[in-house]
Design an enzyme around this catalytic site. Structure first.
Site, short mmCIF file in Angstrom:
data_model
loop_
_atom_site.label_atom_id
_atom_site.label_comp_id
_atom_site.label_asym_id
_atom_site.label_seq_id
_atom_site.Cartn_x
_atom_site.Cartn_y
_atom_site.Cartn_z
N ALA A 27 10.47 -3.06 66.34
CA ALA A 27 10.74 -1.50 65.71
C ALA A 27 10.44 -0.58 66.33
CB ALA A 27 10.48 -1.61 64.25
N ARG A 78 5.78 5.29 76.05
CA ARG A 78 5.41 5.01 77.40
C ARG A 78 6.68 4.99 78.42
NH1 ARG A 78 0.32 1.77 77.34
NH2 ARG A 78 0.84 1.17 75.50
N GLY A 113 -6.71 -6.93 70.75
CA GLY A 113 -7.59 -7.52 69.56
C GLY A 113 -8.43 -8.71 70.27
N ASN A 130 -6.13 -11.68 71.38
CA ASN A 130 -4.98 -11.97 70.55
C ASN A 130 -3.65 -11.74 71.53
OD1 ASN A 130 -3.20 -12.41 68.74
ND2 ASN A 130 -3.68 -10.44 67.50
N TYR A 137 41.63 -4.69 107.52
CA TYR A 137 41.57 -4.86 106.19
C TYR A 137 42.80 -5.62 105.37
CZ TYR A 137 42.42 -3.31 101.35
OH TYR A 137 43.00 -3.17 100.00
N ARG A 174 57.52 -1.34 117.77
CA ARG A 174 56.52 -0.22 118.11
C ARG A 174 57.40 0.44 119.27
NH1 ARG A 174 53.25 -4.57 121.59
NH2 ARG A 174 54.54 -4.78 123.48
C1 UD1 Z 1 -1.21 -6.00 68.50
C2 UD1 Z 1 -2.52 -7.08 67.70
C3 UD1 Z 1 -3.60 -6.88 68.63
C4 UD1 Z 1 -2.96 -7.83 69.72
C5 UD1 Z 1 -1.69 -7.13 70.27
C6 UD1 Z 1 -1.15 -7.89 71.54
C7 UD1 Z 1 -2.11 -6.05 65.49
C8 UD1 Z 1 -3.03 -5.07 64.41
N1 UD1 Z 1 -2.83 -6.10 66.57
O1 UD1 Z 1 -1.84 -4.81 68.68
O2 UD1 Z 1 -4.35 -7.82 68.03
O3 UD1 Z 1 -4.13 -8.13 70.83
O4 UD1 Z 1 -0.79 -6.75 69.60
O5 UD1 Z 1 -0.11 -6.89 72.04
O6 UD1 Z 1 -1.08 -6.28 65.10
N2 UD1 Z 1 5.81 -2.99 65.65
C9 UD1 Z 1 6.96 -2.83 64.73
N3 UD1 Z 1 6.63 -2.10 63.71
C10 UD1 Z 1 5.28 -1.78 63.43
C11 UD1 Z 1 4.32 -1.69 64.40
C12 UD1 Z 1 4.49 -2.32 65.57
O7 UD1 Z 1 7.97 -3.35 64.79
O8 UD1 Z 1 5.44 -0.80 62.45
C13 UD1 Z 1 5.97 -3.79 66.93
C14 UD1 Z 1 5.84 -2.93 68.01
O9 UD1 Z 1 7.21 -2.41 68.67
C15 UD1 Z 1 5.42 -4.01 69.30
C16 UD1 Z 1 4.57 -5.02 68.41
O10 UD1 Z 1 4.99 -4.59 66.97
O11 UD1 Z 1 6.48 -4.67 69.75
C17 UD1 Z 1 3.12 -4.75 68.52
O12 UD1 Z 1 2.88 -3.42 67.90
P1 UD1 Z 1 1.75 -2.64 68.80
O13 UD1 Z 1 1.56 -1.26 67.90
O14 UD1 Z 1 1.73 -2.43 70.34
O15 UD1 Z 1 0.13 -3.53 68.48
P2 UD1 Z 1 -1.03 -3.29 69.20
O16 UD1 Z 1 -1.65 -2.30 68.86
O17 UD1 Z 1 -0.47 -3.87 70.58
#
Ligand code: UD1
Ligand code: CA
Length: 455
Positions: A9, A14, A140, A170, A362, A436
């Protein structure tokens, strides 16, 4: 039974793009498609994509995946909030739920299989994928006991200095017992400094939760910007090329070669530097392709050589030599042991066996028989400004240098066309055709007033 939910979502700020991040292309497939393909070997019972930013475009781009269900998350309030959106769709679901990220495209099916395996063997409430990263910044951190039981997960921003020394991160890839997860999902709070619903908060309420390490930490790489997209492409390319080398294909200077993962190559073929193999290309054994060639959607027979050439949507039969500097396009079919040489363009053209088009020609919409010899500079005039017309040339016919065939036209077998002819009428078998202007000579001729002995 496992259902797969893919978090997709987010916007991906970036990337600096109007395209939703998960639709960016990695080696000819979108990131989201790569994630779907990566989990396909697990034969999930359901595929769910959580979409938000650019949801309509994502749906449109993935409409080929008929079994994919789209779940809308209109506001992105965190990973936990995203998974909460699944509650209605999975109300009666009783299996496991695997959670993947739409921007983590390099996971191998074996890794996901291992995650599911550990999850089910230990009957875990949740199992998560972890990695030991040289630079864990931004991820995380996962804290476990000696048996890989997860004690807690702390987001990077919330880590104390001491906790930051833990490099076990994670990956954001999970397997849940859905019933157990669903029971606690509604209780998540956004009680943190980002005011987001963290999916990672559920782990403190589930038991047992186990961590599984990924062997190759490159697999968990997430794509956040175009540089990471390029790095991921390099990693995928290296995997593909390693596989082909292991299968008996020689790659000379692999770093300069690119091979789509849809290409097939038989053993004992050599791919030379700066060669790019794309689409549904299939190359038989004993070939030498390159250097400096682009081959897209081509079928190439045994022992073919291609040097500094471009071939698209074409078939090249065994023993044929192409190039240097040939261009084959639009359904060209070249027979066995042919020669398509320097600066030759073939378009929608069929050559029989042992036919030679060696220099500067060609041939468009032409059909040539076997053992035809096409003289240097032979051209088909196949286009009258409105339509393309066919040229047919029979077996063993020789066209003189600089002949032009004004199509539509049919030339028989065993015909000889005199050099420099512009052929506008059909020629029957066993005929010499000359079209020709005759050479005119005036012996002793001089310009008016020019003295003898000067010219
Ligand atoms: C998350 C984990 C973190 C982990 C990391 C790995 C949590 C709180 N933390 O952090 O522990 O190390 O992923 O990459 O989960 N997304 C949605 N809807 C939302 C928010 C996010 O679809 O409301 C999707 C984003 O598009 C993305 C993914 O979820 O594809 C991860 O979200 P992101 O906000 O990047 O999580 P991190 O802060 O990286
Ligand atoms: Ca992230």
């Amino acid at each position: 039974m496992v259902a797969v939910a893919i978090l997709a979502a987010g916007r991906g700020t970036r990337m600096k793009s109007s395209l939703p991040k998960v639709l960016h292309s990695l080696g000819g497939r979108s990131l989201l498609e790569r994630v779907l393909l990566g989990c396909k070997p697990l034969e999930p019972s359901r595929y769910l994509a959580i979409v938000g930013y650019g949801a309509e475009r994502v749906k449109e781009a993935l409409k080929g995946w008929e079994s994919l269900e789209f779940i809308e998350q209109t506001e992105q309030l965190g990973t936990g909030h995203a998974i909460q959106q699944l509650l209605p769709a999975l109300r009666d679901y009783e299996g496991d739920l695997m959670v993947l990220n739409g921007d983590v495209p390099l996971l191998r099916p074996e890794t996901l299989e291992k995650l599911v395996y550990v999850h089910s063997v230990h009957q875990n409430a949740a199992t998560l994928l972890t990695a030991h990263l040289p630079n864990p910044q931004g991820y995380g951190r996962v804290f476990c006991d000696g048996d890989n039981r997860v004690q807690h997960i702390v987001e990077d921003r919330d880590c104390t200095d001491a906790q930051k020394h833990n490099h076990r991160i994670n990956a954001g890839v999970y397997c849940f017992n859905w019933q157990k997860l669903a029971a606690i999902l509604p209780d998540l709070t956004a009680d943190n400094d980002q005011n987001e619903y963290y999916l990672t908060d559920v782990f403190s309420q589930l038991d047992p939760v186990m961590a599984v390490d990924v062997e190759d930490y490159q697999e968990i790489m997430g794509i956040n910007d175009r540089r990471q997209l390029a790095t991921a492409y390099d990693i995928l390319q290296m995997r593909t090329k390693d596989d082909w080398m292991a299968a008996g294909v020689t790659l000379i200077d692999p770093g300069s070669i690119t091979i789509d993962d849809t290409v097939k190559i038989a053993p004992d073929t050599i791919i030379e530097p700066q060669t790019h193999l794309r689409g549904n290309t299939e190359i038989a054994s004993g070939c030498r392709i390159g250097p400096g060639s682009l081959i897209e959607n081509c079928q190439i027979g045994e022992g073919v050589r291609v040097l500094y050439s471009v071939a698209r949507n074409s078939t090249i039969a065994a023993g044929t030599e192409v190039g240097p500097y040939a261009h084959l396009r639009n359904a060209v079919q070249v027979g066995e042991s042919c020669r398509v040489g320097n600066f030759v363009e073939l378009k929608g053209t069929t050559l029989g066996n042992e036919t030679k088009v060696a220099h500067l020609s060609y041939l468009g919409n032409a059909t040539l028989g076997d053992r035809v010899n096409v003289g240097a500079g032979t051209i088909t005039a196949n286009y009258d400004g409105y339509k393309k017309h066919p040229t047919v040339i029979g077996d063993r016919t020789k066209t003189g240098a600089n002949s032009v065939f004004v199509a539509p036209i049919t030339i028989g077998s065993d015909v000889t066309i005199a050099a420099g002819s512009t052929i506008t009428k059909n020629v029957e078998d066993d005929t010499l055709a000359i079209a020709r202007a005759r050479q005119v000579e005036r012996k002793g001729w001089r310009m008016k007033g020019q003295p003898e002995g000067e010219n």
